[in-house]
Scaffold this motif. Sequence first.
Motif, PDB file in Angstrom:
ATOM      1  N   SER A   1       5.823   6.560  -1.164  1.00 24.97           N
ATOM      2  CA  SER A   1       6.055   5.341  -1.949  1.00 24.97           C
ATOM      3  C   SER A   1       5.755   4.088  -1.120  1.00 24.97           C
ATOM      4  O   SER A   1       5.669   4.138   0.111  1.00 24.97           O
ATOM      5  N   VAL A   2       5.631   2.972  -1.812  1.00 31.46           N
ATOM      6  CA  VAL A   2       5.341   1.706  -1.142  1.00 31.46           C
ATOM      7  C   VAL A   2       6.389   1.390  -0.082  1.00 31.46           C
ATOM      8  O   VAL A   2       6.063   1.039   1.057  1.00 31.46           O
ATOM      9  N   GLU A   3       7.666   1.522  -0.443  1.00 35.13           N
ATOM     10  CA  GLU A   3       8.749   1.203   0.500  1.00 35.13           C
ATOM     11  C   GLU A   3       8.694   2.100   1.722  1.00 35.13           C
ATOM     12  O   GLU A   3       8.800   1.634   2.866  1.00 35.13           O
TER      13      GLU A   3
ATOM     14  N   ALA B   1       0.840  -1.205   0.000  1.00 36.12           N
ATOM     15  CA  ALA B   1       0.000   0.000   0.000  1.00 36.12           C
ATOM     16  C   ALA B   1       0.871   1.250   0.000  1.00 36.12           C
ATOM     17  O   ALA B   1       2.047   1.228   0.391  1.00 36.12           O
ATOM     18  N   VAL B   2       0.296   2.364  -0.454  1.00 37.89           N
ATOM     19  CA  VAL B   2       0.951   3.668  -0.368  1.00 37.89           C
ATOM     20  C   VAL B   2       0.203   4.505   0.665  1.00 37.89           C
ATOM     21  O   VAL B   2      -0.997   4.301   0.897  1.00 37.89           O
ATOM     22  N   PHE B   3       0.928   5.446   1.282  1.00 41.58           N
ATOM     23  CA  PHE B   3       0.330   6.286   2.324  1.00 41.58           C
ATOM     24  C   PHE B   3      -0.051   7.639   1.736  1.00 41.58           C
ATOM     25  O   PHE B   3       0.791   8.371   1.223  1.00 41.58           O
ATOM     26  N   ASP B   4      -1.338   7.951   1.800  1.00 37.57           N
ATOM     27  CA  ASP B   4      -1.875   9.227   1.336  1.00 37.57           C
ATOM     28  C   ASP B   4      -1.758  10.220   2.488  1.00 37.57           C
ATOM     29  O   ASP B   4      -2.458  10.106   3.496  1.00 37.57           O
ATOM     30  N   MET B   5      -0.850  11.195   2.359  1.00 41.28           N
ATOM     31  CA  MET B   5      -0.596  12.115   3.465  1.00 41.28           C
ATOM     32  C   MET B   5      -1.723  13.131   3.656  1.00 41.28           C
ATOM     33  O   MET B   5      -1.857  13.712   4.722  1.00 41.28           O
TER      34      MET B   5
END
Length: 242
Positions: A181-183, A160-164
């Motif tokens: 990013s995913v990482e 998943a990616v984090f939506d800030m």
Amino acid sequence: MQTKTRAIVLSSLKFGEHQLIVDMLTEQLGRQSFICHIPKTQKGKLKKQFFQPLSLLEMEFDYRQRARLQHIRDLRLARPFVSIPFDAAKLSISLFLAEFLTYATRDEQANEALFSYVANSIEWLDSQSAQFANFHLVFMMRLSRFIGFFPNLEDYREGAVFDMRSGTFSDQPPLHSDFVSVEESSRIGLLMRMNYETMHLFRMSRTDRNRCVELILTYYRLHVPSFPELKSFAVLQELFSE
């Protein structure tokens, strides 16, 4: 209104020859600014050393709602520091967090839970002799819970990616550019699981730690109006080789 409260010093600015303007986070009334006369001799109640960043105070003052600057009647150190002013790493962290709190809590009203969190965190840092390299990361992320934009971890999953902007994780990148990013999103999840007692178990390089700070500060800029670049971050970046 006569008010007794605990307070945490965030910043002080010299005003004239013998006065300071001091910004504080108070337990009873949230953010307040004070004008403090510092006498030439050591006999006065107010001493310049009381107003070092993150000092914990007990104070009494006449609160005037319309006044921009309050006047202190009585003041003492609630808990003198035993290590922060004498440890270069802790001092750098404290200066950074004082500047961070100056902007993160700028419009805070009375919030006893937030105050207790900050005060207890300062006392924890002052009491430690080692294993506090990740302290500022944990402090900043957990502070967001008290301000109102703590990330939602329930929807985190690998990849998943984090939506800030929304503070949530998503399988797909959002349409805007404010996402991680995913990482690095997996690192956000890791930060959320840390606390002061377990954070030493999560090893980070200085580069990784500084990148985490950058991400956290970006997150705050998106959620706190007029949150600026922090001048003290440049010094903090040089701390801890691992």
